[in-house]
Design an enzyme around this catalytic site. Sequence first.
Site, PDB file in Angstrom:
ATOM      1  CD  GLU A   1      -2.938   1.090   2.250  1.00 36.95           C
ATOM      2  OE1 GLU A   1      -2.703   0.390   3.241  1.00 36.95           O
ATOM      3  OE2 GLU A   1      -3.790   1.990   2.222  1.00 36.95           O
ATOM      4  CG  ASP A   2       1.670   2.821   3.258  1.00 36.51           C
ATOM      5  OD1 ASP A   2       0.673   3.245   2.643  1.00 36.51           O
ATOM      6  OD2 ASP A   2       1.660   2.519   4.459  1.00 36.51           O
TER       7      ASP A   2
END
Length: 316
Positions: free
Chosen positions: A81-82
């Site tokens: 996600e990051d």
Amino acid sequence: MTTTAPLLAPELARAVALQRDRLDLDLLSRAYRMSAQAHLGQKRQSGDDYVSHSVAVATILAEQQMDSVTIAAALLHDVVEDSNVSVEDIRTTFGPEVAELVDGLTKLSTLTFRSTVEEQAENYRKLLLSVAKDARVIIIKLADRLHNMRTLEHLDPEKRRRIALETREIYAPLAHRFGMAGVKAELEDLACKFLEPEDYRALARKVKARKSEREETIERLRIPLAEELRAAGLTGYEITGRPKNLWSIYKKMKKRDKPFEEIYDLLAVRVLVNDIPECYHVLGVIHHKWTPLQERIKDYIASPKSNGYQSLHTTV
Ligand code: MN
């Protein structure tokens, strides 16, 4: 200059040290290094390095005696996600099992829950369970939520409130379903701390003030009970005071409209034995010595709770 990157963050290293025989330390240290690299330069609201969150989640799971794959996936749970690491990269480096878990967690992170209507909370719990094909996804998600709740004071009040409500209505019941009683209790207490801050502080103060009194009472029950069990020929049992979490005391006070002092006198003692026949034997010993209250005997061995919990309860 030569530097040796640490194999594992210290808190996680401590948590896995006692379990090194059953855990794959090489897998864990490789996962830690990829996570630290991927989150390099990213910060939490608290100002801590982002990877400290991944390490904290992995540590919670190591303390819960989870397997290496689960702990490795926890270290990597926010990487896709990051950062620009993909699920495919994780599959190549760590194999399909870790990759599937991280993929499940990445999908869950995009679900947002807005309403707090009870019926919708139930739907949302079902949705979480269906998205997570592997139950370990939910277990990692619960550890993730627990660490986010422990550090919730760093968020703004509105976010705090939303996350605490969601925790109470969705994640605490899920932890209960998975038989994670300690995680459930901590999630509930933390939700209460942020949703009913004044009541929580007052109650926490009272519970703390009566701690030694409570320990004395448990001791007073434990000694004669141990004597009776010994006389009955039972061995290898363990007697402990059953901790009651703040939220369950608070709920009881509201439900019965009674002050703290009256609720708190309801102490519980737990006897752990080796098998089911011994469990019934202990109940017999207790009822022979102390008169039970008829309505308060519960046989959760014959009829387990919905989460699979089994035990006998009595009030004398
Ligand atoms: Mn996370």
